[in-house]
Design a protein around this motif. Structure first.
Motif, PDB file in Angstrom:
ATOM      1  N   PRO A 392       2.615  -3.507  -0.101  1.00 49.64           N
ATOM      2  CA  PRO A 392       2.409  -4.231  -1.364  1.00 49.64           C
ATOM      3  C   PRO A 392       2.128  -3.251  -2.492  1.00 49.64           C
ATOM      4  O   PRO A 392       1.520  -2.199  -2.290  1.00 49.64           O
ATOM      5  CB  PRO A 392       1.202  -5.125  -1.075  1.00 49.64           C
ATOM      6  CG  PRO A 392       0.510  -4.495   0.084  1.00 49.64           C
ATOM      7  CD  PRO A 392       1.575  -3.805   0.891  1.00 49.64           C
ATOM      8  N   GLU A 393       2.567  -3.582  -3.697  1.00 53.38           N
ATOM      9  CA  GLU A 393       2.461  -2.639  -4.803  1.00 53.38           C
ATOM     10  C   GLU A 393       1.031  -2.393  -5.262  1.00 53.38           C
ATOM     11  O   GLU A 393       0.770  -1.411  -5.962  1.00 53.38           O
ATOM     12  CB  GLU A 393       3.313  -3.118  -5.991  1.00 53.38           C
ATOM     13  CG  GLU A 393       4.801  -2.971  -5.758  1.00 53.38           C
ATOM     14  CD  GLU A 393       5.608  -3.183  -7.030  1.00 53.38           C
ATOM     15  OE1 GLU A 393       5.009  -3.195  -8.131  1.00 53.38           O
ATOM     16  OE2 GLU A 393       6.838  -3.334  -6.924  1.00 53.38           O
ATOM     17  N   ASP A 394       0.111  -3.261  -4.868  1.00 54.90           N
ATOM     18  CA  ASP A 394      -1.264  -3.076  -5.323  1.00 54.90           C
ATOM     19  C   ASP A 394      -2.127  -2.316  -4.320  1.00 54.90           C
ATOM     20  O   ASP A 394      -3.353  -2.331  -4.402  1.00 54.90           O
ATOM     21  CB  ASP A 394      -1.906  -4.422  -5.647  1.00 54.90           C
ATOM     22  CG  ASP A 394      -1.937  -5.371  -4.449  1.00 54.90           C
ATOM     23  OD1 ASP A 394      -1.369  -5.020  -3.401  1.00 54.90           O
ATOM     24  OD2 ASP A 394      -2.516  -6.463  -4.581  1.00 54.90           O
ATOM     25  N   VAL A 395      -1.499  -1.605  -3.368  1.00 53.34           N
ATOM     26  CA  VAL A 395      -2.246  -0.805  -2.408  1.00 53.34           C
ATOM     27  C   VAL A 395      -3.058   0.268  -3.143  1.00 53.34           C
ATOM     28  O   VAL A 395      -2.543   0.951  -4.029  1.00 53.34           O
ATOM     29  CB  VAL A 395      -1.295  -0.141  -1.393  1.00 53.34           C
ATOM     30  CG1 VAL A 395      -2.040   0.900  -0.567  1.00 53.34           C
ATOM     31  CG2 VAL A 395      -0.683  -1.183  -0.478  1.00 53.34           C
ATOM     32  N   GLU A 396      -4.313   0.427  -2.758  1.00 52.79           N
ATOM     33  CA  GLU A 396      -5.171   1.445  -3.377  1.00 52.79           C
ATOM     34  C   GLU A 396      -5.927   2.238  -2.322  1.00 52.79           C
ATOM     35  O   GLU A 396      -7.034   2.725  -2.564  1.00 52.79           O
ATOM     36  CB  GLU A 396      -6.160   0.791  -4.357  1.00 52.79           C
ATOM     37  CG  GLU A 396      -5.475   0.192  -5.580  1.00 52.79           C
ATOM     38  CD  GLU A 396      -6.464  -0.405  -6.562  1.00 52.79           C
ATOM     39  OE1 GLU A 396      -7.545  -0.857  -6.104  1.00 52.79           O
ATOM     40  OE2 GLU A 396      -6.176  -0.428  -7.762  1.00 52.79           O
ATOM     41  N   THR A 397      -5.358   2.377  -1.149  1.00 54.14           N
ATOM     42  CA  THR A 397      -6.040   3.110  -0.084  1.00 54.14           C
ATOM     43  C   THR A 397      -6.181   4.580  -0.447  1.00 54.14           C
ATOM     44  O   THR A 397      -5.404   5.136  -1.215  1.00 54.14           O
ATOM     45  CB  THR A 397      -5.266   3.001   1.237  1.00 54.14           C
ATOM     46  OG1 THR A 397      -3.932   3.493   1.036  1.00 54.14           O
ATOM     47  CG2 THR A 397      -5.202   1.578   1.728  1.00 54.14           C
TER      48      THR A 397
END
Length: 483
Positions: A392-397
């Motif tokens: 998903p484009e909102d990944v912030e890992t």
């Protein structure tokens, strides 16, 4: 040449028959493995001996603020070959294989008539013949490589044939580089030689020639390998002069990530961190024919190397892939005095994978000697090649950073915490300004820029750059052979 290359609208400069070989520079890219910014004499280290780096810095052009694209090795190597943030090419961490759809510096230059070779630590793919992730598939005609770091008596793969060597691994890297230079010194084409040393990565078993150095010093083995590396760089510069190649050869030196000693890393922290000590590295370039000399504090990074080198060599390429690097050759003339395009870093998007060079290559060598079927391990032939997981484009890992000099924004702990620093005033990143109201507008603007860039990177790793094909059809033609 890869048969798929022609399917992209890539416009290369004229072929070798159009250019006179002596008008185009040779290119030699040298990289250390884990040398920090401050781990050289010319950068002010109190005792490590690097006379050849010091001489190169005196005679060439020094980047005072040069960054690796990642704080660990494999991703930075991908950034040099592609001009892109390595996550785009599915190299988010150490031990991952670069996707075969990527267009590399070696492919572009080979199409333009260059002979190409790579020697040393690859850590981007396979050393087996017929793998779509070996150096041949990346555009290299000749290669002698290790899969990861190696020290004394290493196992190395020469164009797919594994051999055991006796002696210092870094010396063998230079021996093979020298043979490549000797072969092509009177050829009718210029050359690209990529020389990626395995030192000074641990376990630090190699030692330099001459008297025993640094006895009783902390990290003595690390510093010995830096001096050994320096000696091999001296061999290279000497051979280029002896062969009459130095004048028209672009020689570019850097490290793949920050060093192992935080006190001399050139900033906060060290290897493995997106703080300055994990990213800032030594870098020097020389090209006597163009009288490159001087130094610059304009920020430059490994993603810039591909577009900068192509501009210096006069090779045009309409690469369809989005580049994170830009041509920074104007820094040499003083025309470029500040960086316009920010740099985006992202570490721990995914975990790394262990790669034990001698263990893997020894097993392959034994199978080759016995005439047993290859590959040694099918998963290593095509690791990461066929996989297109959709994020998903909102990944912030993980930990991301956005550097718009002198401002640097960190996104930590999966996006739940941010830090903002002004590196000009605070080079050690000690005073977080993210909560200061006077910097609120800048803070929000940089958050937005980092978020937009992160989403772009995720679209790339999802495969969106490889148009017009869809994800399931992106696997290379079955049966295509790489030697």
């Amino acid at each position: 040449m890869k048969t798929w290359l022609s399917t992209f609208p890539v416009l290369f400069a004229l072929l070798s028959a159009v250019w006179a070989a002596d008008d185009r520079p040779n290119i030699v890219l040298v990289m250390a493995d884990d040398q920090g910014y401050g781990d050289a004499g010319y950068t002010g280290h109190p005792f490590v001996q690097t006379p050849n780096l010091d001489a190169m810095a005196h005679e060439g052009f020094v980047f005072d603020r040069f960054y690796a694209a990642a704080p660990v090795c494999s991703p930075t190597r991908a950034s040099i070959l592609t001009g892109r943030n390595p996550i785009r090419a599915k190299v988010p961490n150490h031990g991952r294989y670069m996707r075969q759809e990527e267009i590399t510096l070696a492919e572009i230059l080979r199409e333009a008539g260059y002979a190409t070779g790579i020697f040393g630590k690859l850590h981007l793919g396979s050393g087996q013949p017929d793998s779509p992730a070996n150096p041949s598939a990346m555009g290299f005609d000749e290669w002698v490589i290790g899969l990861n770091f190696f020290d004394n008596d290493p196992y190395l793969s020469r164009n797919g044939v594994v051999e055991r060597r006796t002696g210092k691994g870094s010396v063998h890297v230079m021996d093979h580089t020298w043979a490549f230079l000797e072969k092509h010194k009177r050829g009718d084409q210029p050359f690209l030689a990529v020389v990626w040393f395995p030192s000074p990565h641990d376990p630090h078993e190699e030692v330099p020639e001459g008297e025993s150095l640094y006895e009783g010093r902390e990290h003595a083995g690390y510093y010995r390998e830096i001096t050994l590396l320096d000696q091999q760089l001296g061999r290279l510069r000497g051979e280029l002069r002896r062969m009459g190649l130095a004048e028209n050869t672009i020689l570019w030196y850097c490290s793949d990530n920050g060093g192992l000693v935080h006190e001399t890393s050139g900033g906060r922290a060290k290897k493995g961190s997106l703080y300055e000590g994990g990213l800032r590295v030594p870098s020097i370039i020389e090209w006597p024919a163009s009288q490159l000399k001087g130094r610059s504090a304009v920020p430059v990074w490994t993603c810039d190397m591909l577009p900068t080198l192509l501009a210096m060599a006069g090779v045009e390429s309409a690469n369809p892939h989005l580049l994170d690097g830009v041509d920074m050759s104007g820094v040499f003339s003083g025309e470029v005095t500040e960086r316009e395009k920010p740099m985006g870093f992202w570490h721990l998007f995914q975990n790394g994978q262990a790669t034990w060079n001698d263990r893997i290559l020894k097993a392959i060598m034994e199978k080759q000697a016995a005439g047993a079927p290859l590959p040694h391990d099918p998963s290593r032939m095509r690791k990461d090649i066929d996989a297109f997981p959709q994020f998903p484009e909102d990944v912030e890992t993980g930990h991301a950073a956005w550097l718009d000099w002198p401002w640097k924004l960190h996104r930590l702990e999966d996006g739940s915490r941010y830090e903002l620093y002004n590196l000009e005033d605070d080079p050690m990143e000690a005073r977080d300004l993210s909560s200061r109201p006077e910097y609120a507008v800048r803070f929000r603007a940089m958050q937005k820029q980092l978020d937009e860039w992160s989403r772009s990177v995720i679209r790339s790793i999802n495969g969106k750059d490889y148009e017009p094909e869809t994800i399931p059809s992106l696997v290379k033609r079955k049966g295509e052979s790489f030697k």
